[in-house]
Design an enzyme around this catalytic site. Structure first.
Site, mmCIF file in Angstrom:
data_model
loop_
_atom_site.group_PDB
_atom_site.id
_atom_site.type_symbol
_atom_site.label_atom_id
_atom_site.label_comp_id
_atom_site.label_asym_id
_atom_site.label_seq_id
_atom_site.Cartn_x
_atom_site.Cartn_y
_atom_site.Cartn_z
ATOM 1 N N CYS A 1 -24.592 3.299 -15.333
ATOM 2 C CA CYS A 1 -23.655 4.403 -15.095
ATOM 3 C C CYS A 1 -24.271 5.758 -15.444
ATOM 4 C CB CYS A 1 -22.382 4.195 -15.921
ATOM 5 S SG CYS A 1 -21.193 5.548 -15.761
ATOM 6 N N ASP B 1 -9.775 5.577 -2.654
ATOM 7 C CA ASP B 1 -8.592 5.992 -3.400
ATOM 8 C C ASP B 1 -9.049 6.657 -4.695
ATOM 9 O OD1 ASP B 1 -9.415 3.869 -4.989
ATOM 10 O OD2 ASP B 1 -7.369 3.506 -5.651
ATOM 11 N N CYS C 1 -15.750 1.536 -21.491
ATOM 12 C CA CYS C 1 -17.141 1.371 -21.076
ATOM 13 C C CYS C 1 -17.767 0.106 -21.650
ATOM 14 C CB CYS C 1 -17.952 2.603 -21.472
ATOM 15 S SG CYS C 1 -17.343 4.132 -20.701
ATOM 16 N N CYS D 1 -12.568 1.524 -15.724
ATOM 17 C CA CYS D 1 -13.038 2.902 -15.568
ATOM 18 C C CYS D 1 -11.839 3.820 -15.344
ATOM 19 C CB CYS D 1 -14.015 2.987 -14.398
ATOM 20 S SG CYS D 1 -14.963 4.521 -14.325
ATOM 21 N N CYS E 1 -17.413 -2.643 -19.246
ATOM 22 C CA CYS E 1 -17.786 -2.329 -17.859
ATOM 23 C C CYS E 1 -19.050 -3.068 -17.434
ATOM 24 C CB CYS E 1 -17.999 -0.823 -17.706
ATOM 25 S SG CYS E 1 -18.451 -0.351 -16.028
ATOM 26 N N TYR F 1 -6.466 6.850 3.629
ATOM 27 C CA TYR F 1 -6.624 5.775 2.647
ATOM 28 C C TYR F 1 -5.884 4.505 3.079
ATOM 29 C CZ TYR F 1 -5.464 2.563 -0.944
ATOM 30 O OH TYR F 1 -5.268 1.385 -1.588
ATOM 31 N N GLU G 1 0.814 -1.209 0.000
ATOM 32 C CA GLU G 1 0.000 0.000 0.000
ATOM 33 C C GLU G 1 0.853 1.268 0.000
ATOM 34 O OE1 GLU G 1 -2.967 0.303 -0.734
ATOM 35 O OE2 GLU G 1 -3.564 -1.791 -0.625
#
Length: 291
Positions: free
Chosen positions: A208, A139, A199, A192, A202, A121, A38
């Site tokens: 959306c 995030d 798209c 995305c 997706c 985060y 991270e």
DNA sequence: TAGACGTGGCA
DNA sequence: TTGCCAAGTCT
């Protein structure tokens, strides 16, 4: 408001078959491995983190192992990941965990937040991904997915807003929150995306808000770009690269050689010393920090 | 809260 | 080629 299940089921199913096989997601990954990943992934692409993470975990498989080193060794093995203060903070983090938490990465969000280099985060990510805790992981990927799918805008606001946090909390499932968080992140990272979102691939394109609105472009002032060439940041990077490559104190002349503008060079070097990334010795040489 | 803080790949 | 962007944090 989008009906939550309109997003949850498709995104979780999509993740099931599209998740990347990353080592810090493996069943045998430790909380320390998750924490290290991270920190390394902050503002840094996965492809660049992978080799450094693998080497790092082999060299320092526990917080205690890293804590036993000089901070300069963390900076050296950070390599060219960028933002080397993260290496210093990760080292400080390791010492705090080794000395104050019995060499166990804390699972509590507030305790994680108190450690160096861990902000909102990262605390949520570690508590969630390493321990299965229920936290909203916000995030840049998640914020973009929510901005588009729910708010109908191309990009989220520059700074994370209270409205975004509320939305993320609202969408957080009672069960499986950790998997939901990583699934939304992965969708933002692979489909995305900021530029040229895919798209057609997706799983929630039908729901959306941004796509249904005809994908209106971002309104308002352009988001501030980062210039780099000729900046103090570039100069600091050059100087630190010299110190990383050397395995002992470096004469000042070796540093002078990598940047022409003396005023800027001195300012950058002073900055590195002030930040604890470099150490000035009494004989006028410089090296990575010892402490 | 806006700005500082690295680096490299891609369009 | 140049600018955008990448799992943020700190002050």
């Amino acid at each position: 408001m989008v009906e939550p299940n309109l997003l949850h089921v498709p995104i979780l199913e999509w993740y099931e078959s599209n998740a990347r096989d990353l080592p810090w997601r493996a069943a045998d990954a430790t909380p320390w491995g998750v924490l290290v990943s991270e920190i390394m992934l902050q503002q840094t692409p996965v492809a660049r983190v992978l080799p450094v993470w693998l080497e790092w975990m082999e060299r320092w498989p526990t917080p205690k192992a890293l804590a036993a080193e000089q901070p300069g060794e963390a900076v050296r093995h950070w390599g060219r990941l960028g933002y080397p203060r993260r290496a210093l903070r990760l080292h400080a983090c390791a010492r705090a965990i080794a000395e104050e938490h019995g060499d166990e990465v804390p699972s509590d969000h507030a305790t994680l937040l108190s450690l160096p280099g861990i902000g909102e985060y990262t605390a949520a990510a570690v508590a969630s991904f390493a321990y299965g805790g229920r936290h909203a992981v916000l995030d840049t990927n998640v914020r973009r997915v929510f901005a588009r799918a729910v708010r109908g805008e191309e990009y989220p606001p520059v700074a994370t807003s209270a409205a975004e946090r509320r939305l993320a909390e609202t969408l957080l499932p009672e069960l499986g929150a950790a998997r939901w968080g990583v699934a939304v992140m992965e969708l933002g990272a692979l489909v995305c995306t900021a530029r040229a979102p895919r798209c057609a691939d997706c799983p929630v394109t039908h729901a959306c808000a941004w796509r249904l609105a005809g994908k209106p472009p971002h309104e308002g002032p352009a988001r501030k770009g980062q210039t780099y060439a000729g900046t103090d940041r570039q100069c600091r990077g050059r100087l630190l690269a010299v110190l990383r490559a050397a395995h002992g104190p470096v004469p000042k002349e070796a540093l002078d050689a990598v940047w022409d503008d003396a005023v800027q060079r001195e300012r950058a070097l002073d900055g590195l010393v002030a930040d604890g990334l470099a150490e000035a010795l009494d004989d006028g040489t410089y090296r990575l920090p010892h402490a």
